[in-house]
Design an enzyme around this catalytic site. Structure first.
Site, PDB file in Angstrom:
ATOM      1  N   CYS A 115      16.726 -38.958  80.611  1.00  0.00           N
ATOM      2  CA  CYS A 115      16.838 -40.333  79.997  1.00  0.00           C
ATOM      3  C   CYS A 115      17.839 -40.878  81.179  1.00  0.00           C
ATOM      4  O   CYS A 115      17.860 -40.456  82.192  1.00  0.00           O
ATOM      5  CB  CYS A 115      17.415 -40.332  78.546  1.00  0.00           C
ATOM      6  SG  CYS A 115      19.197 -40.067  78.233  1.00  0.00           S
ATOM      7  N   GLY A 116      18.380 -42.273  80.815  1.00  0.00           N
ATOM      8  CA  GLY A 116      19.171 -42.879  81.773  1.00  0.00           C
ATOM      9  C   GLY A 116      20.121 -42.145  82.015  1.00  0.00           C
ATOM     10  O   GLY A 116      20.441 -42.140  83.521  1.00  0.00           O
ATOM     11  N   THR A 117      21.002 -41.750  81.056  1.00  0.00           N
ATOM     12  CA  THR A 117      22.339 -41.164  81.638  1.00  0.00           C
ATOM     13  C   THR A 117      22.435 -39.731  81.154  1.00  0.00           C
ATOM     14  O   THR A 117      23.174 -38.996  81.410  1.00  0.00           O
ATOM     15  CB  THR A 117      23.458 -41.968  80.721  1.00  0.00           C
ATOM     16  OG1 THR A 117      23.206 -41.855  79.222  1.00  0.00           O
ATOM     17  CG2 THR A 117      23.729 -43.318  81.197  1.00  0.00           C
ATOM     18  N   GLY A 118      21.317 -39.083  79.989  1.00  0.00           N
ATOM     19  CA  GLY A 118      21.451 -37.924  79.657  1.00  0.00           C
ATOM     20  C   GLY A 118      22.314 -37.832  78.382  1.00  0.00           C
ATOM     21  O   GLY A 118      21.994 -36.890  77.516  1.00  0.00           O
ATOM     22  N   ASP A 165      12.573 -40.047  78.484  1.00  0.00           N
ATOM     23  CA  ASP A 165      12.237 -41.382  77.694  1.00  0.00           C
ATOM     24  C   ASP A 165      11.722 -42.102  78.886  1.00  0.00           C
ATOM     25  O   ASP A 165      11.451 -41.469  80.314  1.00  0.00           O
ATOM     26  CB  ASP A 165      13.306 -42.076  77.116  1.00  0.00           C
ATOM     27  CG  ASP A 165      14.572 -42.288  77.932  1.00  0.00           C
ATOM     28  OD1 ASP A 165      14.462 -42.129  79.028  1.00  0.00           O
ATOM     29  OD2 ASP A 165      15.649 -42.907  77.351  1.00  0.00           O
ATOM     30  N   ARG A 202      31.226 -14.958  69.618  1.00  0.00           N
ATOM     31  CA  ARG A 202      31.970 -15.373  68.211  1.00  0.00           C
ATOM     32  C   ARG A 202      31.910 -16.999  68.183  1.00  0.00           C
ATOM     33  O   ARG A 202      31.897 -17.516  66.917  1.00  0.00           O
ATOM     34  CB  ARG A 202      33.372 -14.885  68.185  1.00  0.00           C
ATOM     35  CG  ARG A 202      34.086 -15.140  66.799  1.00  0.00           C
ATOM     36  CD  ARG A 202      35.657 -14.736  66.795  1.00  0.00           C
ATOM     37  NE  ARG A 202      36.608 -15.383  68.015  1.00  0.00           N
ATOM     38  CZ  ARG A 202      36.811 -14.902  69.101  1.00  0.00           C
ATOM     39  NH1 ARG A 202      36.778 -13.465  69.512  1.00  0.00           N
ATOM     40  NH2 ARG A 202      37.656 -15.584  69.897  1.00  0.00           N
ATOM     41  N   GLY A 224      22.156 -40.034  75.539  1.00  0.00           N
ATOM     42  CA  GLY A 224      21.167 -39.973  74.548  1.00  0.00           C
ATOM     43  C   GLY A 224      20.366 -38.946  74.246  1.00  0.00           C
ATOM     44  O   GLY A 224      20.372 -38.413  72.895  1.00  0.00           O
ATOM     45  N   LYS A 226      29.926 -19.390  65.453  1.00  0.00           N
ATOM     46  CA  LYS A 226      30.559 -20.558  64.710  1.00  0.00           C
ATOM     47  C   LYS A 226      29.723 -21.608  64.463  1.00  0.00           C
ATOM     48  O   LYS A 226      29.788 -22.482  63.813  1.00  0.00           O
ATOM     49  CB  LYS A 226      32.134 -20.490  65.118  1.00  0.00           C
ATOM     50  CG  LYS A 226      33.082 -19.434  64.556  1.00  0.00           C
ATOM     51  CD  LYS A 226      34.331 -19.611  64.919  1.00  0.00           C
ATOM     52  CE  LYS A 226      35.137 -18.405  64.353  1.00  0.00           C
ATOM     53  NZ  LYS A 226      36.579 -18.491  64.614  1.00  0.00           N
TER      54      LYS A 226
END
Length: 156
Positions: A65-68, A8, A136, A70, A140
């Site tokens: 992004c700014g913090t990762g 972004d 495994r 989002g 899941k």
């Protein structure tokens, strides 16, 4: 390796600082934007990066992004995708080895280009473990998101 990359506007500067370094290391980069610092919504870019992975166009992805956070949330909303915020060296490789993560999310407001480059290198060198316990658990996860049996994006 073929990489799908996106950001972004808040992550654009970090992405821009690393694109050429990725290419210099021999990676093919599919850049899904953003292409400048004009505001853009990270879910729109994340959808494109995830699509490149799920359709086999790219092997791994990198979101900025700014913090990762989002970017990671957006990617993880797509069935068959596993993404992780990685701001430390252990998580950068362990997320692939144990959880078959295919998208790393980095925060431009958290790490600089030098640290991000090292984290990406570790992420790209890591391979999913052949250990039955990790296989495994990832299976899941595929059942939980409804992607079981839909190729590499959905099952190991």
């Amino acid at each position: 390796m073929i990489l799908a990359v996106g950001s972004d506007h808040a992550g654009y500067s970090l992405k821009a600082a690393l694109l050429e370094k990725l290419r210099e290391k021999g990676h093919v980069v599919i850049d899904h934007g953003s292409y400048d610092e004009k505001p853009v919504d990270f879910p729109d870019i994340a959808r494109l990066v995830c699509g490149s992975i799920l359709n086999g166009e790219a092997q791994r992805g990198i979101m900025f992004c700014g913090t990762g956070v989002g970017a990671s949330i957006a990617c993880n909303k797509v069935p068959g995708i596993r993404a992780s915020v990685c701001h430390d060296i252990y998580t950068a490789h362990q997320c692939v080895e144990h959880d078959d993560v295919r998208i790393i999310a980095l925060g431009a407001q958290i790490v600089g280009a030098t640290v991000a480059e090292e984290l990406i290198d570790l992420f790209l060198k890591a391979e999913f473990s052949s250990s039955p316990e990790f296989r495994r658990r990832v299976e899941k996860l595929s059942v939980m998101d409804g992607s079981q049996g839909k190729g590499r994006g959905g099952s190991p």
